[in-house]
Design a protein around this motif. Sequence first.
Motif, PDB file in Angstrom:
ATOM      1  N   THR A 227      31.451  55.904  56.231  1.00  0.00           N
ATOM      2  CA  THR A 227      32.351  56.865  56.864  1.00  0.00           C
ATOM      3  C   THR A 227      31.578  57.791  57.788  1.00  0.00           C
ATOM      4  N   THR A 229      30.858  61.235  59.538  1.00  0.00           N
ATOM      5  CA  THR A 229      31.084  62.660  59.258  1.00  0.00           C
ATOM      6  C   THR A 229      31.650  63.321  60.505  1.00  0.00           C
ATOM      7  N   ASP A 338      37.945  65.350  57.693  1.00  0.00           N
ATOM      8  CA  ASP A 338      37.837  64.451  56.547  1.00  0.00           C
ATOM      9  C   ASP A 338      38.826  64.878  55.467  1.00  0.00           C
ATOM     10  N   VAL A 340      40.278  63.450  51.688  1.00  0.00           N
ATOM     11  CA  VAL A 340      39.983  62.458  50.642  1.00  0.00           C
ATOM     12  C   VAL A 340      40.938  62.675  49.477  1.00  0.00           C
ATOM     13  N   THR A 383      38.765  51.434  48.237  1.00  0.00           N
ATOM     14  CA  THR A 383      38.826  52.531  47.269  1.00  0.00           C
ATOM     15  C   THR A 383      38.739  52.077  45.819  1.00  0.00           C
ATOM     16  N   ARG A 425      31.787  56.537  44.657  1.00  0.00           N
ATOM     17  CA  ARG A 425      31.962  56.568  46.111  1.00  0.00           C
ATOM     18  C   ARG A 425      33.070  57.555  46.489  1.00  0.00           C
ATOM     19  N   ARG A 429      32.646  60.872  48.815  1.00  0.00           N
ATOM     20  CA  ARG A 429      33.499  61.193  49.970  1.00  0.00           C
ATOM     21  C   ARG A 429      34.153  62.558  49.788  1.00  0.00           C
ATOM     22  N   LYS A 432      32.273  65.635  50.794  1.00  0.00           N
ATOM     23  CA  LYS A 432      32.148  65.927  52.223  1.00  0.00           C
ATOM     24  C   LYS A 432      33.493  66.255  52.864  1.00  0.00           C
TER      25      LYS A 432
END
Length: 937
Positions: A227, A229, A338, A340, A383, A425, A429, A432
Amino acid sequence: MPDKFVVIDTETTGNAPKNGDKIIQIGISVVEGDRITETFSSFVHPFTHIPVFIQQLTGIKDDDVADAPSFVDIAPKILDLLNDAYFVAHNVPFDLKFINQELEYAGFPPFKGKIIDTVECARILYPSAPGYQLSQLAEWLEISHDRPHQADSDAIVTASVLIHLLDKLKSLPKKTLAWLDSLALGLESDIGRLIKARKNEKVRFSMEDDDRIEEFKGIALKKQVKTKTTDNEEQVEGESSFFSTDGLLASKWDQYEYRKAQEQMSTKIKEALESREHALVEAGTGIGKTIAYLVPALYYSKKTGQRVVVSTHTITLQEQLMHKEIPLLRETVPFSFDSVLLKGKSHYLCLRKFKQFLSTAPSTYEEVLGLSQILVWILETETGDVEEINIAGGSGSTFWEKVCTDDSIFSKASQPWFSRNFYERAKARADKADLLITNHALLFADIKKKENLLPSYKHIVIDEAHHLDELASKNLGTNLNYFYLNQVLQRIGTQDQPGLFQQLLEYEQVTQHYFSSSWYQKRQDYYTLLKYEMDELFRMLHQFCRDQTIQKHTDVGRLSIRYNPGNEKSSEWQAIKDTVQRILILFEEEEKAWLSFYHFLSPRVPSGSNEEGKLYDFKTAVEQVEEICESLVSLLLEEDNNYVYWMEVDNKGAANATYLYSRPVEVSDLLADLLFAKKDSVILTSAALTIKDSFSYVIKKWGLEDFGPSELQLTSNYSYDKRAKLLVPEDMALIKNGEKEFIMATAEFIYHAASITEGKMLVLFTSFDMLRKTYYQLKKWDDESDFALIAQGVKSGSRSKLMKTFRQHEQAILLGTNAFWEGIDIPGEDLSCLVIVRLPFPPPDEPQTQARIEQMKREGKNAFANVTLPQAVLRFKQGFGRLIRHKNDKGVVVVLDRRILESSYGTDFIQSLPALPIIQKPSDDLLSEIATFFYEE
């Protein structure tokens, strides 16, 4: 020569050929290569009347089959097509059963060749499909399906689905095909030969797999996508005019309609974030509160670099945020960001556990099917979230429990799967993310646990906040039952009892006999004793509960009693406490032994081996034992004055099926200390937060009194005065004069009102027993099945499944209890009438409600005014909100409980509603009001 597939679909007079049901139409499509090479269809004379519901479903009438050939006339053609071919159908057992029965009656041998069920194959090869009905698959694969439930059309569509499936099979990588080949014997379809042929072809011609696929530890999966940033140097502009008629949202979204209340809500949240204060925002239906809180949260995060968490009540709402509102914002704001979605560990696939399970022989069809689905799914998912895969039973299934992520230890140094772990994972994510979307359950699990389940944050928006105290109480309490305790113990096992201990024992014996035979014997003896003591404990608790409830003359359904672990004085309770003490001593001894076993094997097990994975699972199970011991102490040996304790047993359940619970009576201090004092700003929003236009009830209940939260109440901008009416029948029977008469009157009103509204009715109950009795009364009257009667708990299925069934029928009545008072959205003409049977006061025997009432009485306060009534009013607001979901919706709310207008507290309920006409008349007059309201020009 290519394989030949004969796709057959039948329409029949019923579903039981053994009982005389017959075929009335047959459709056949022959597939060779990658195309349909031949078709055949015919009506079939059944020599019996076609039932009315079959005529409605298929459109096939008695006249259509009157001159049709009999099955014996077309049997030779069918058998000729089936020669040396696969028999293919969408749900093979149904069609093959009818074909073979008809062949037998006609004097021909049954088909015993190879079969393929496109339902089963679609579940494997399209694991993320929304559903596996033929119409669902056709729509998903963009296959035209003009005449569902007509055999000729269904056969052609099934053949098209088959061609897609065969093409998908060809695209699979060699390693996936090899694993599927090993599982194929456990499937119902004969696809093993097709899988093997494709695998061998790839090997023989050295065919390369898709470069987006990687092989890792013996399985093929999708390569990780790194991914990007976001650039923090981007200009964060446009917030001040975002909602205006010429702002960003209007410029990007053609359907946008300016709503002043939405902008007001957004401004309030922006101010709360910037001033680091808590805020309460009640936002009525139609305000657009989701975008109203996402926009200021996103802008604040981008400006300050501080993450904002958004928490919702359900996974469904999380998914809606990520797939609807977040994409809209991505298209709208002039900067990248971002976002998530993070869920609890159990929602994510554990590749280590999956590979470990895959390497063993699955014992059931469900396991074979589940493993096959995941083999294909991991080629597609980024995912590993179970919500993506249409797996039988979903995240609550026994199979998923065996392959999902749990509390097993992860270490980058010793855990080779760490880099491919979906949960890790997702956490990386999330760390961030500018916006982190989660749910209330994970939020409170994070608050409760010592480890951080969520990345650090100081700002949070809690949507559907009316659930706050309920979820805080549930997640900060304790549960325990025999089945869970026994499951953990069985997972560990012994030398002679199957489990992880036995599996690891083989490795210990290969490396070195470190532990003596007497040590192993002691483990077996203690294990047996533990099983006995646990069973005895929960049997005694079961009997204790039954004895107490019998004394209270409550001997039906699920039995529930409150107890005080520190104050129970009976000899029976002393025996229970003695047994708990023995169990704790045994567990303490075994925990030491299990840990010594773990520490011995840990440095000797090769990194990345199956044994290492089993060792992690073993350690996790031992840690669960430690948690069980803590639960036993807190539930049965100690007592906290702010907690309520109760146990439940099923009156007809197993003798050890006892469930123990503890919950905090009041969560105000807990929320104040664990949430509000630790966060800079907590935004609490819902459609139901005020009572009599005041937030004082929730402020006190949630421990916000010392924090001075800002407040904003926004009413819906819908025209309730013109689009809705509240009706109360003044001659409705009172339940205090007899439940039977009340239920009869309820059913009668529902039936007559539904005749006017043509169904399209949601009926909300506070009691499942009353719902069930009303349902059966309606069934008696509805002889000709004018309405589709759908009842929660009577008709099987989840809330979403019942909702889907409701929408599919033009004339439907949906009866629901707790789960349907909120969180459902039935806009437009699908819902015209909402019936609230009784005002939703909490059950007086519910343990937490009881405890709160007792606490109020001890404090000399009015328990009804401070506990019972506020809960009912907020619940009532939620139920009322099911009717008008969009500005053009139109409907009536009928409250069959006369107390809303005749009692002193009824005004509390009325004042919780938007301004609308309220009419109290005899039932017949109200039925006329309904007819006039819907059919007047």
